[in-house]
Design a protein around this motif. Structure first.
Motif, short mmCIF file in Angstrom:
data_model
loop_
_atom_site.label_atom_id
_atom_site.label_comp_id
_atom_site.label_asym_id
_atom_site.label_seq_id
_atom_site.Cartn_x
_atom_site.Cartn_y
_atom_site.Cartn_z
N PRO A 57 46.96 30.48 17.51
CA PRO A 57 46.12 29.44 18.11
C PRO A 57 44.71 29.40 17.55
O PRO A 57 44.02 28.39 17.65
N ILE A 58 44.26 30.51 16.95
CA ILE A 58 42.91 30.56 16.40
C ILE A 58 42.88 30.04 14.97
O ILE A 58 41.99 29.27 14.59
N VAL A 59 43.85 30.44 14.17
CA VAL A 59 43.83 30.11 12.74
C VAL A 59 44.78 28.97 12.37
O VAL A 59 44.96 28.65 11.21
N VAL A 60 45.40 28.36 13.36
CA VAL A 60 46.27 27.20 13.15
C VAL A 60 47.44 27.53 12.22
O VAL A 60 47.72 26.81 11.27
N PHE A 61 48.09 28.65 12.46
CA PHE A 61 49.33 28.97 11.76
C PHE A 61 50.44 28.07 12.30
O PHE A 61 50.56 27.91 13.52
N PRO A 62 51.26 27.49 11.45
CA PRO A 62 52.41 26.72 11.94
C PRO A 62 53.46 27.67 12.52
O PRO A 62 54.11 28.42 11.78
N THR A 63 53.62 27.67 13.82
CA THR A 63 54.50 28.65 14.47
C THR A 63 55.96 28.48 14.08
O THR A 63 56.71 29.45 14.05
N SER A 64 56.37 27.25 13.78
CA SER A 64 57.76 27.04 13.37
C SER A 64 58.05 27.78 12.07
O SER A 64 59.14 28.36 11.89
N VAL A 65 57.09 27.79 11.16
CA VAL A 65 57.25 28.50 9.90
C VAL A 65 57.32 30.00 10.14
O VAL A 65 58.13 30.72 9.54
N LEU A 66 56.48 30.49 11.04
CA LEU A 66 56.50 31.92 11.37
C LEU A 66 57.84 32.32 11.98
O LEU A 66 58.39 33.38 11.66
N SER A 67 58.37 31.48 12.85
CA SER A 67 59.65 31.79 13.49
C SER A 67 60.77 31.85 12.46
O SER A 67 61.61 32.76 12.49
N LEU A 68 60.78 30.89 11.55
CA LEU A 68 61.81 30.90 10.50
C LEU A 68 61.66 32.12 9.60
O LEU A 68 62.65 32.72 9.18
N ALA A 69 60.41 32.49 9.32
CA ALA A 69 60.16 33.65 8.46
C ALA A 69 60.71 34.93 9.10
O ALA A 69 61.28 35.78 8.42
N ALA A 70 60.53 35.06 10.41
CA ALA A 70 61.05 36.25 11.10
C ALA A 70 62.57 36.29 11.04
O ALA A 70 63.17 37.35 10.85
#
Length: 214
Positions: A57-70
Motif C-alpha cells: 500500500p505504500i509503494v504501490v506494488f501490484p498485488t496480483s503480480v506478487l500473488s502470481l509470483a508466490a
C-alpha cells in the motif's frame, strides 16, 4: 487545513513518492522477476516476499503480480499461505495508514461513493469488510484505508480480511502454479476456477451493492 495537517500531508506524500520511486527504479516488477528475486534469498525468501507484500500500500506494488509470483515460486502450498500472510500484512499497513493519517490526507469522505461506505462501515465492521473482501467491489487498499479511518475493530478487520480473501487467493495460487508447471490440463482447470470466481462476483455485484447500500 491547519499547519499540522499540511505538514502531515507533505510528509506522507514525500515518503510515498520516495518509496514508489525507489521500488520502481530498482526492481522490474513482473511475476517472473519477483519470483527470481524471492528465490535468490533461499530459506528467507518467504519472509522477503511477505515483507514486499506488506508494504504494497505504500509503494504501490501490484498485488496480483506478487500473488502470481508466490505461486510461481512455491506452488499452491505453501504459496497460498505466504500470500494470505503477506496480503494480511498489506491490509494492516493500509489500516494503520488510514487510522494514523485519516481524512486529513486521504479525503475519502469527499467522494459520495466512498462516503457511503465510510458511514456504514462504522457500525458493521466485520460483516462489511468480509463481504467486500469476498466480493471485491472496492479496491483492497482503499477498503483497508477506510476501515482504519472508521475505527473498525482491529481484530474484526484482520479476521474478515483473512477469511474473505481465501477464495480469491486460492484462485490466484492455482493460476500461478498452473502457468509455472506448463501443464495444459492444470492451466485449463485453473482458468476455469478463476473465471468462475469472476462470474460469481459479476452476478452478485448488484445484490451486494444493494445490501450494503453502496
Amino acid at each position: 487545513m491547519n499547519k499540522k495537517n499540511i505538514l502531515r500531508t507533505v510528509l506522507f506524500l514525500g515518503l510515498f513518492i520516495a518509496l514508489a520511486w525507489f521500488v520502481r527504479s530498482r526492481f522490474d516488477v513482473s511475476a517472473d522477476n519477483i519470483r527470481s528475486y524471492i528465490l535468490s534469498f533461499g530459506a528467507i525468501g518467504p519472509l522477503i516476499f511477505m515483507g514486499l507484500y506488506a508494504i504494497g500500500p505504500i509503494v504501490v506494488f501490484p498485488t496480483s503480480v506478487l500473488s502470481l509470483a508466490a505461486a510461481f515460486a512455491y506452488g499452491i502450498w505453501p504459496g497460498m499461505l505466504y500470500i494470505v500472510i503477506g496480503a494480511t500484512g498489506a491490509g494492516i499497513t493500509g489500516y494503520i495508514m488510514g487510522r494514523f493519517f485519516g481524512d486529513s490526507v486521504l479525503k475519502f469522505h469527499q467522494s459520495k461513493w466512498a462516503g457511503n461506505i465510510y458511514e456504514r462501515m462504522q457500525g458493521q465492521d466485520f460483516l462489511y469488510v468480509f463481504i467486500l473482501r469476498l466480493i471485491p467491489l472496492v479496491g483492497f487498499d482503499i477498503l483497508s484505508y477506510l476501515a482504519g479511518m472508521t475505527r473498525v475493530k482491529f481484530l474484526s478487520f484482520v479476521l474478515a480480511t483473512v477469511i474473505g480473501m481465501l477464495p480469491g487467493t486460492f484462485a490466484y495460487s492455482l493460476v500461478g502454479t498452473s502457468l509455472a508447471s506448463g501443464d495444459r490440463t492444470l492451466i485449463l482447470i485453473a482458468f476455469s476456477v478463476f473465471t468462475l470466481l469472476l462470474v460469481t462476483t459479476y452476478l452478485f455485484r448488484n445484490k451486494v451493492r444493494t445490501w450494503l447500500k453502496l
